[in-house]
Motif scaffolding. Structure first.
Motif, mmCIF file in Angstrom:
data_model
loop_
_atom_site.group_PDB
_atom_site.id
_atom_site.type_symbol
_atom_site.label_atom_id
_atom_site.label_comp_id
_atom_site.label_asym_id
_atom_site.label_seq_id
_atom_site.Cartn_x
_atom_site.Cartn_y
_atom_site.Cartn_z
ATOM 1 N N LEU A 1 -0.133 1.451 -3.217
ATOM 2 C CA LEU A 1 -0.160 2.403 -4.328
ATOM 3 C C LEU A 1 0.769 2.005 -5.475
ATOM 4 N N ASN A 2 1.365 0.814 -5.361
ATOM 5 C CA ASN A 2 2.207 0.290 -6.438
ATOM 6 C C ASN A 2 3.342 1.252 -6.778
ATOM 7 N N LEU A 3 4.110 1.607 -5.741
ATOM 8 C CA LEU A 3 5.172 2.596 -5.908
ATOM 9 C C LEU A 3 6.570 1.965 -5.851
ATOM 10 N N PHE A 4 6.653 0.679 -6.134
ATOM 11 C CA PHE A 4 7.917 -0.037 -5.977
ATOM 12 C C PHE A 4 9.046 0.576 -6.794
ATOM 13 N N ARG A 5 8.750 1.059 -7.989
ATOM 14 C CA ARG A 5 9.812 1.604 -8.848
ATOM 15 C C ARG A 5 10.390 2.904 -8.323
ATOM 16 N N TYR A 6 9.645 3.559 -7.470
ATOM 17 C CA TYR A 6 10.053 4.885 -7.016
ATOM 18 C C TYR A 6 10.536 4.896 -5.569
ATOM 19 N N MET B 1 3.270 -6.860 -9.745
ATOM 20 C CA MET B 1 2.202 -7.851 -9.935
ATOM 21 C C MET B 1 1.821 -8.525 -8.620
ATOM 22 N N ALA B 2 2.799 -8.782 -7.772
ATOM 23 C CA ALA B 2 2.530 -9.509 -6.520
ATOM 24 C C ALA B 2 1.919 -8.617 -5.444
ATOM 25 N N LYS C 1 0.204 -3.996 -13.445
ATOM 26 C CA LYS C 1 -0.943 -3.984 -12.548
ATOM 27 C C LYS C 1 -0.820 -5.093 -11.505
ATOM 28 N N ASN C 2 -1.311 -4.834 -10.333
ATOM 29 C CA ASN C 2 -1.346 -5.821 -9.269
ATOM 30 C C ASN C 2 -2.352 -6.907 -9.641
#
Length: 279
Positions: free
Chosen positions: A142-147, A228-229, A275-276
């Motif tokens: 879900l691309n939640l790395f920042r949180y 991105m990764a 975006k991934n």
């Protein structure tokens, strides 16, 4: 596979020789090392020059303006001129690789996992760092790395092809972004943070040319790369890095170090996500 080691330096003369000695001892020899000196006032440059003499894999870059950690790393990468498939390896000047096989282990990891970046395990004061772990799969999907809880610790490495897609705006803060962060504190009822961070001078958060934040380079560098990764960001549980621990003088001018760092960390969570690209 070629490694480009970037080592940011500021007044680290006591520890640089150990860093260099471990790099010279690596069993995997296809690498270059760039020491970026951020206007050191001690004899760091002399120590580097004395210990890299005769080994053309090592270079000293003397920056001509104060860049702080974020700018030092970014500008030194630029000067290294890596190829797309080269792997950037970040080693603070006063830290060192864990042993002589670290780069060989990294080379095998990239080959076997087909990853775009790695992060992993380190020791500090002889003990394995407490924040060494992989991101949960839900964070990756879900691309939640920042949180999520921060996990992308030493040793941090990444393909240059990934790094060159990072927008320079991700590595700094505008006045508008600072104001947005202050408003976030206010709207979420964090009144103490709002009151304290209002006192911070913008000029104490960024370099003189406004191109880079002064601190929290780990998150500003790594958050876009993780996004991105995605699932091709690989966690390494083997200890590859010895971390000396937080060093260096106060570098937020007259502003509070504690609250400046908190503001910077909060601000990055409000920046647009990447975006991934690895799907």
């Amino acid at each position: 596979m070629k490694f480009i080691v970037i080592s940011a330096v500021y007044n680290m003369s006591e520890h640089l020789k150990e860093n260099i000695d471990v790099l010279k001892a690596q069993t995997y020899a296809n690498f270059e090392v760039y020491f970026g000196d951020d206007l050191s006032t001690d004899n760091s440059c002399d120590v580097i020059e004395q210990n890299i003499q005769g080994d053309d894999r090592f270079r000293l870059v003397r920056h001509q303006q104060k860049l702080y950690s974020m700018g030092n790393i970014a500008e030194t990468i630029k000067l290294a001129q890596p190829a797309d498939d080269d792997v950037i390896v970040l080693i603070d000047g006063d830290d060192k690789l864990a042993d002589a096989t670290a780069l060989e282990y990294l080379k095998n990891t990239y080959s076997n996992e087909q990853c775009l970046m790695t992060f992993g395990s380190y020791t500090v004061n002889g003990k394995t760092g407490s924040k060494c772990s992989a991101y949960p799969s839900i964070v990756q999907k879900l691309n939640l790395f920042r949180y999520a809880k921060w996990r992308a610790n030493h040793l941090k490495t990444f393909k240059y092809s990934l790094w060159k897609q990072v927008n320079p705006a991700s590595l700094t803060l505008t006045r508008e972004e600072v104001e947005k962060t202050l408003n976030f504190y206010l709207y979420t009822g964090r009144i103490r943070a709002w009151l304290e961070c209002r006192k911070i001078k913008y000029e104490d958060l960024v370099t003189e040319d406004n191109k880079y934040v002064r601190r929290c380079s780990d998150k500003y560098i790594t958050s876009p790369l993780l996004e991105m990764a995605g699932e091709r960001a690989h966690y390494i549980d083997k200890v590859l890095y010895h971390y000396l621990g937080p060093q260096g003088p106060h570098n937020f001018g007259n502003s509070s170090k504690k609250w400046s760092q908190r503001l910077l960390r909060q601000a990055i969570s409000l920046k647009p996500r990447y975006k991934n690209i690895a799907k």
